[in-house]
Motif scaffolding. Structure first.
Motif, PDB file in Angstrom:
ATOM      1  N   UNK A   6       0.853  -1.175   0.000  1.00  0.00           N
ATOM      2  CA  UNK A   6       0.000   0.000   0.000  1.00  0.00           C
ATOM      3  C   UNK A   6       0.894   1.231   0.000  1.00  0.00           C
ATOM      4  N   UNK A   7       0.804   2.019  -1.063  1.00  0.00           N
ATOM      5  CA  UNK A   7       1.710   3.156  -1.231  1.00  0.00           C
ATOM      6  C   UNK A   7       1.011   4.264  -1.997  1.00  0.00           C
ATOM      7  N   UNK A   8       1.413   5.501  -1.727  1.00  0.00           N
ATOM      8  CA  UNK A   8       0.923   6.635  -2.499  1.00  0.00           C
ATOM      9  C   UNK A   8       1.734   6.824  -3.776  1.00  0.00           C
ATOM     10  N   UNK A   9       2.821   6.079  -3.909  1.00  0.00           N
ATOM     11  CA  UNK A   9       3.698   6.194  -5.073  1.00  0.00           C
ATOM     12  C   UNK A   9       4.013   4.802  -5.635  1.00  0.00           C
ATOM     13  N   UNK A  10       3.003   4.121  -6.165  1.00  0.00           N
ATOM     14  CA  UNK A  10       3.190   2.746  -6.648  1.00  0.00           C
ATOM     15  C   UNK A  10       4.210   2.623  -7.769  1.00  0.00           C
ATOM     16  N   UNK A  11       4.430   3.698  -8.524  1.00  0.00           N
ATOM     17  CA  UNK A  11       5.379   3.635  -9.635  1.00  0.00           C
ATOM     18  C   UNK A  11       6.810   3.387  -9.161  1.00  0.00           C
ATOM     19  N   UNK A  12       7.092   3.647  -7.895  1.00  0.00           N
ATOM     20  CA  UNK A  12       8.436   3.424  -7.369  1.00  0.00           C
ATOM     21  C   UNK A  12       8.829   1.951  -7.397  1.00  0.00           C
ATOM     22  N   UNK A  13       7.853   1.061  -7.417  1.00  0.00           N
ATOM     23  CA  UNK A  13       8.135  -0.371  -7.323  1.00  0.00           C
ATOM     24  C   UNK A  13       8.296  -1.051  -8.687  1.00  0.00           C
ATOM     25  N   UNK A  14       8.010  -0.339  -9.760  1.00  0.00           N
ATOM     26  CA  UNK A  14       8.019  -0.964 -11.085  1.00  0.00           C
ATOM     27  C   UNK A  14       9.376  -1.575 -11.426  1.00  0.00           C
ATOM     28  N   UNK A  15      10.428  -0.795 -11.304  1.00  0.00           N
ATOM     29  CA  UNK A  15      11.759  -1.298 -11.640  1.00  0.00           C
ATOM     30  C   UNK A  15      12.246  -2.367 -10.692  1.00  0.00           C
ATOM     31  N   UNK A  16      11.916  -2.234  -9.413  1.00  0.00           N
ATOM     32  CA  UNK A  16      12.379  -3.197  -8.409  1.00  0.00           C
ATOM     33  C   UNK A  16      11.748  -4.565  -8.625  1.00  0.00           C
ATOM     34  N   UNK A  17      10.435  -4.608  -8.798  1.00  0.00           N
ATOM     35  CA  UNK A  17       9.748  -5.883  -8.993  1.00  0.00           C
ATOM     36  C   UNK A  17      10.000  -6.470 -10.387  1.00  0.00           C
ATOM     37  N   UNK A  33       3.368 -10.104  -6.640  1.00  0.00           N
ATOM     38  CA  UNK A  33       3.429  -8.746  -6.094  1.00  0.00           C
ATOM     39  C   UNK A  33       2.234  -7.940  -6.605  1.00  0.00           C
ATOM     40  N   UNK A  34       1.706  -7.126  -5.736  1.00  0.00           N
ATOM     41  CA  UNK A  34       0.634  -6.231  -6.157  1.00  0.00           C
ATOM     42  C   UNK A  34       0.751  -4.940  -5.349  1.00  0.00           C
ATOM     43  N   UNK A  35       0.824  -3.813  -6.054  1.00  0.00           N
ATOM     44  CA  UNK A  35       0.964  -2.509  -5.402  1.00  0.00           C
ATOM     45  C   UNK A  35      -0.327  -1.719  -5.589  1.00  0.00           C
ATOM     46  N   UNK A  36      -0.863  -1.207  -4.491  1.00  0.00           N
ATOM     47  CA  UNK A  36      -2.113  -0.462  -4.514  1.00  0.00           C
ATOM     48  C   UNK A  36      -1.887   0.956  -4.015  1.00  0.00           C
ATOM     49  N   UNK A  37      -2.403   1.920  -4.749  1.00  0.00           N
ATOM     50  CA  UNK A  37      -2.392   3.306  -4.294  1.00  0.00           C
ATOM     51  C   UNK A  37      -3.568   3.458  -3.327  1.00  0.00           C
ATOM     52  N   UNK A  38      -3.264   3.573  -2.033  1.00  0.00           N
ATOM     53  CA  UNK A  38      -4.367   3.588  -1.069  1.00  0.00           C
ATOM     54  C   UNK A  38      -5.155   4.893  -1.101  1.00  0.00           C
ATOM     55  N   UNK A  39      -4.710   5.855  -1.922  1.00  0.00           N
ATOM     56  CA  UNK A  39      -5.522   7.048  -2.126  1.00  0.00           C
ATOM     57  C   UNK A  39      -6.866   6.683  -2.779  1.00  0.00           C
ATOM     58  N   UNK A  40      -6.863   5.541  -3.498  1.00  0.00           N
ATOM     59  CA  UNK A  40      -8.093   5.086  -4.156  1.00  0.00           C
ATOM     60  C   UNK A  40      -9.183   4.736  -3.146  1.00  0.00           C
ATOM     61  N   UNK A  48      -7.851  13.462  -0.320  1.00  0.00           N
ATOM     62  CA  UNK A  48      -6.806  13.636   0.683  1.00  0.00           C
ATOM     63  C   UNK A  48      -6.723  12.410   1.577  1.00  0.00           C
ATOM     64  N   UNK A  49      -5.525  12.056   1.969  1.00  0.00           N
ATOM     65  CA  UNK A  49      -5.312  10.917   2.862  1.00  0.00           C
ATOM     66  C   UNK A  49      -4.613  11.345   4.148  1.00  0.00           C
ATOM     67  N   UNK A  50      -4.387  12.656   4.306  1.00  0.00           N
ATOM     68  CA  UNK A  50      -3.691  13.158   5.487  1.00  0.00           C
ATOM     69  C   UNK A  50      -4.420  14.373   6.039  1.00  0.00           C
TER      70      UNK A  50
END
Length: 245
Positions: A6-17, A33-40, A48-50
């Motif tokens: 769960x991340x606000x920046x799911x694109x950060x994981x593209x290269x790593x995974x 692996x599955x990355x979810x933008x929890x802002x959704x 807003x999430x904060x």
């Protein structure tokens, strides 16, 4: 194993995974692996999430609603598996190889990556099962910490590495640092490989490796030896190492 992030920046994981052992492990069917933008999952009309912290103070705090709803949704998708929900934060347990080995036995991991000043305390108290810190320093968010943990866990899955002995002999797996390693050529610019490694005597080689592992641990991380259950022979070698130093 199923790994959700769960991340606000799911694109950060593209290269790593999509690289190296993590990519190969997924291709082998060992992990998903599955990355979810929890802002959704936010119910806030402005997405807003904060929000500002009660009592005042610098920075913004992640609100509980989006993360609670996101984790609950992931749990519903995998009702037969009770996941470990891992919060990456500076206040968490210091990460170790032992923790990596523990997590590698799970079937479902959910990583919660925060940003901003911190999390609403109700997330810590009522949502997560583990809090992990990868060191005594502060990062912009939990994404890099999650990548570190996921990499260290995935490589321990059976079949992830080409040589099944590799993770067993890594530094920290035995409690000590790994012994020195050498490869060809045997003589490089006058710097020679220890003769014992060229001898073909497997018993002597193994003894040399254990002793050198003790030596390296004593010199670099003596704290690891405190309370370690050493064999009588290992204790003897350690005393020899100390005298040599």
């Amino acid at each position: 194993m199923k790994i959700d992030v769960l991340s606000l920046f799911p694109e950060m994981f593209t290269g790593v995974f999509g690289s190296s052992i993590l990519k190969k492990s997924q291709e082998k069917g060992l992990v998903q692996y599955h990355v979810t933008d929890f802002r959704e999952y936010t119910e806030n009309k402005h997405r807003r999430v904060d929000d500002y912290p009660y009592g005042g103070g610098a920075g913004m705090v992640l609100t509980p609603q989006p993360l609670f709803d996101a984790v609950e949704a992931l749990k519903r998708e995998n009702e037969t598996q009770q996941p470990r929900v891992i919060l990456l934060c500076p206040q968490g347990e210091r990460y170790s190889q032992r923790k990596a080995e523990e997590l590698s036995k799970e079937s479902h991991l959910i990583f919660v990556c925060g940003h901003y000043e911190g999390y609403d305390e109700r997330i810590r108290e009522n949502l997560v099962t583990d809090e992990i810190s990868i060191g005594d320093f502060v990062l912009t968010g939990g994404e890099l910490g999650a990548m570190v943990v996921i990499d260290s866990v995935t490589r321990l899955l059976p079949g992830a590495l080409g040589n099944e002995e590799s993770p067993v002999k890594d530094s920290f797996s035995s409690g000590m640092l790994e012994h020195p390693q050498y490869t060809r050529p045997a003589d490089f610019r006058g710097m020679k490989v220890p003769e014992v490694l060229l001898s073909g005597n497997h018993k002597n080689i193994e003894e040399w490796r254990v002793k050198e592992s003790l030596r390296r641990t004593w010199r670099r991380r003596p704290d690891l030896l405190e309370g370690m259950d050493l064999t009588p022979q290992e204790k003897k070698w350690l005393e020899e190492v100390k005298k040599e130093d």
